[in-house]
Scaffold this motif. Sequence first.
Motif, mmCIF file in Angstrom:
data_model
loop_
_atom_site.group_PDB
_atom_site.id
_atom_site.type_symbol
_atom_site.label_atom_id
_atom_site.label_comp_id
_atom_site.label_asym_id
_atom_site.label_seq_id
_atom_site.Cartn_x
_atom_site.Cartn_y
_atom_site.Cartn_z
ATOM 1 N N VAL A 1 -0.709 1.647 -7.515
ATOM 2 C CA VAL A 1 -0.887 0.192 -7.647
ATOM 3 C C VAL A 1 -0.406 -0.495 -6.375
ATOM 4 O O VAL A 1 -1.098 -1.357 -5.809
ATOM 5 C CB VAL A 1 -0.123 -0.340 -8.874
ATOM 6 C CG1 VAL A 1 -0.142 -1.872 -8.896
ATOM 7 C CG2 VAL A 1 -0.719 0.225 -10.164
ATOM 8 N N GLY A 2 0.778 -0.121 -5.905
ATOM 9 C CA GLY A 2 1.327 -0.740 -4.697
ATOM 10 C C GLY A 2 0.525 -0.440 -3.452
ATOM 11 O O GLY A 2 0.565 -1.199 -2.481
ATOM 12 N N ALA A 3 -0.227 0.660 -3.484
ATOM 13 C CA ALA A 3 -1.098 1.003 -2.353
ATOM 14 C C ALA A 3 -2.451 0.334 -2.455
ATOM 15 O O ALA A 3 -3.286 0.465 -1.557
ATOM 16 C CB ALA A 3 -1.279 2.519 -2.278
ATOM 17 N N GLY A 4 -2.695 -0.384 -3.563
ATOM 18 C CA GLY A 4 -3.972 -1.058 -3.738
ATOM 19 C C GLY A 4 -5.075 -0.174 -4.267
ATOM 20 O O GLY A 4 -6.252 -0.531 -4.224
ATOM 21 N N ALA A 5 -4.730 1.019 -4.796
ATOM 22 C CA ALA A 5 -5.718 1.926 -5.389
ATOM 23 C C ALA A 5 -5.716 1.702 -6.893
ATOM 24 O O ALA A 5 -5.027 2.408 -7.639
ATOM 25 C CB ALA A 5 -5.387 3.377 -5.046
ATOM 26 N N THR A 6 -6.461 0.696 -7.358
ATOM 27 C CA THR A 6 -6.371 0.279 -8.759
ATOM 28 C C THR A 6 -7.699 0.330 -9.503
ATOM 29 O O THR A 6 -7.714 0.215 -10.722
ATOM 30 C CB THR A 6 -5.829 -1.158 -8.845
ATOM 31 O OG1 THR A 6 -6.710 -2.039 -8.154
ATOM 32 C CG2 THR A 6 -4.429 -1.259 -8.254
ATOM 33 N N GLU A 7 -8.803 0.505 -8.800
ATOM 34 C CA GLU A 7 -10.103 0.535 -9.461
ATOM 35 C C GLU A 7 -10.528 1.972 -9.734
ATOM 36 O O GLU A 7 -10.093 2.906 -9.044
ATOM 37 C CB GLU A 7 -11.157 -0.166 -8.595
ATOM 38 C CG GLU A 7 -10.883 -1.650 -8.389
ATOM 39 C CD GLU A 7 -11.957 -2.320 -7.543
ATOM 40 O OE1 GLU A 7 -12.781 -1.601 -6.952
ATOM 41 O OE2 GLU A 7 -11.948 -3.562 -7.467
ATOM 42 N N VAL B 1 -9.276 7.296 1.398
ATOM 43 C CA VAL B 1 -8.094 7.424 0.553
ATOM 44 C C VAL B 1 -7.007 6.521 1.110
ATOM 45 O O VAL B 1 -6.908 6.314 2.321
ATOM 46 C CB VAL B 1 -7.587 8.889 0.474
ATOM 47 C CG1 VAL B 1 -8.654 9.796 -0.089
ATOM 48 C CG2 VAL B 1 -7.111 9.396 1.835
ATOM 49 N N ARG B 2 -6.200 5.960 0.223
ATOM 50 C CA ARG B 2 -5.033 5.181 0.644
ATOM 51 C C ARG B 2 -3.856 6.140 0.805
ATOM 52 O O ARG B 2 -3.520 6.889 -0.120
ATOM 53 C CB ARG B 2 -4.712 4.106 -0.401
ATOM 54 C CG ARG B 2 -5.738 2.969 -0.483
ATOM 55 C CD ARG B 2 -5.523 1.959 0.620
ATOM 56 N NE ARG B 2 -6.565 0.937 0.685
ATOM 57 C CZ ARG B 2 -6.401 -0.329 0.303
ATOM 58 N NH1 ARG B 2 -5.253 -0.723 -0.233
ATOM 59 N NH2 ARG B 2 -7.373 -1.198 0.451
ATOM 60 N N PHE B 3 -3.239 6.122 1.969
ATOM 61 C CA PHE B 3 -2.102 7.003 2.268
ATOM 62 C C PHE B 3 -0.845 6.150 2.279
ATOM 63 O O PHE B 3 -0.802 5.093 2.909
ATOM 64 C CB PHE B 3 -2.313 7.671 3.616
ATOM 65 C CG PHE B 3 -1.276 8.702 3.985
ATOM 66 C CD1 PHE B 3 -0.678 9.511 3.025
ATOM 67 C CD2 PHE B 3 -0.911 8.885 5.315
ATOM 68 C CE1 PHE B 3 0.264 10.465 3.365
ATOM 69 C CE2 PHE B 3 0.035 9.846 5.678
ATOM 70 C CZ PHE B 3 0.620 10.634 4.698
#
Length: 540
Positions: free
Chosen positions: A266-272, A442-444
């Motif tokens: 969530v904090g990395a913005g990977a929410t969908e 990918v969000r790292f």
Amino acid sequence: MSKYVMAYDIGTTGIKTCLIEIDKEIRILASATEGYNLYVDEETGVKGGSEQDADEWWSAMCITTKEVLKKCRKIKKEQIEGISFCSAMQGLVLVDREGKCIRRPMTYMDQRAREEIKKGIAHGVQIAGAEVTKLLKYLKYTGAVSSSVKDPIWKYKWVEAHEPENFKRIYKWLDVKEYMILRCSGEFVMTNDSAFGTLLYDTRKGHEGWCKPICDMVGVNIEHMPEIKASTEKVGEITKQAAEELGLAEGTAVYGGGGDASLIGVGAGATEIGDTHVYSGTSGWVGTVVPEQLVDAGAMMAAIVGANPETYNYFAELETSNKCMGWVKDHLALDEIGVFLKKYGHKKDDLEEESFNLYDYLEEVIDRANPGSDGVVFTPWLHGNRCPFEDPNAAGMFFNIHLETGKTELIRAVVEGVCFHMRWMLERQEQKVAKYKTTNAVRFCGGGALGASTCQILADILQRDVEVVDSPQNIGAVGAAACIAVGTGMIGSMTEVKKLIPAKITYHPNKANKAVYDRNFEVFKNLYKCNKKNFEILNG
């Protein structure tokens, strides 16, 4: 209008406390960190032990809260809307009726309960380490199975078997952040995601809650389990005593928050649905947002309950990720550290800044070595491994060293080894999640994402774009702040959080490095298969 919240990211080796502003973006105004001890093996009195001191957690929380308020004097404690938590999961914190710890909490890394798991589930005819009838019952109710020696059920059973007097004193079984909630508010609660982490949580629609059939099957007293709350729910208020110790206002709202596996994405913005993030902190993992429960028992992967009740996080874990770079700093890069201190000086007044600068320097060292580390391959299993294979005997190694191999190749190989393991988990995940149209990028996040060289290595090994957000080492706290934002109505849902957390930089894969990394990756995977028996001989 901007709102201010205090968020705590309680990790394996320290706490990160952030004062956060929520407006058009979720922005960290000030932060502070404080470490605490991790007691392992002989320090716990038992092989495989991994414990921490809850009073050290609390002391670190008090110190950093006051430090953050001091750094940002323009924000008064009365302006803080609430506090929330992100923490390591699958700990075992046993407390009495007064809320005092009965014994030192066991961490997710603890693997002492080998006999307990054998008696409880790893016996008879097995599939993926679990007796068949129990495996099927587990999957029916929970969608996952407690077949890892590191799962908290078996630690609980270990206390029952080895510390009967302590066991008699148990009032409630809590996880890490749940203990901190108790210390702040006096409330004995557990959020849905932490409840799922116990693997005693019924995930069937309309039946969500503690699962009596599973508790009875594994011998857990369901009365020891606390009331379950949502991650976005206000679960209490800061008591007078806690307010005095923390430096916050009495009556400040306390929100449930979530575990690191729930909130770091969530904090990395990977929410969908389809969003994937890679985390590299002390531990590490790969997580993908999916709309349904999935399980790959053979690879110890499952879609876990998260902070968003509408989705799940398909999750695979590496026990020691950026912890491997800590090992490098402490044991392998001693000469380099000497050069660094001589070149850049020693700043005793700002150890966090010095640590970041040191890792920046080690990144320079990594860049001196060729991609693929001239054939040297490192395995990052410094405390056993969980996914895509479960083996507490697995260990780290350097493979293919020659006379001309230097320290720079070894240090780069460590970073590459961690990234190879992330690729291994991601490729196994994609066998299940590809149908959800996963994103190429990918969000790292985590401390490992602070280094540009590490980010580029990950992009090259995955052959995918790697996106990094602002302050990637603090995104657990950002996820905790998002819980407050949703709980108070500042944001409509967890899915909408993505709009408030844009990527700050994107690393594109260098196709020229694909061949050497593909070659080394095949060797990396073979190393466990070829050495499984050797690990058992040496460490079993």
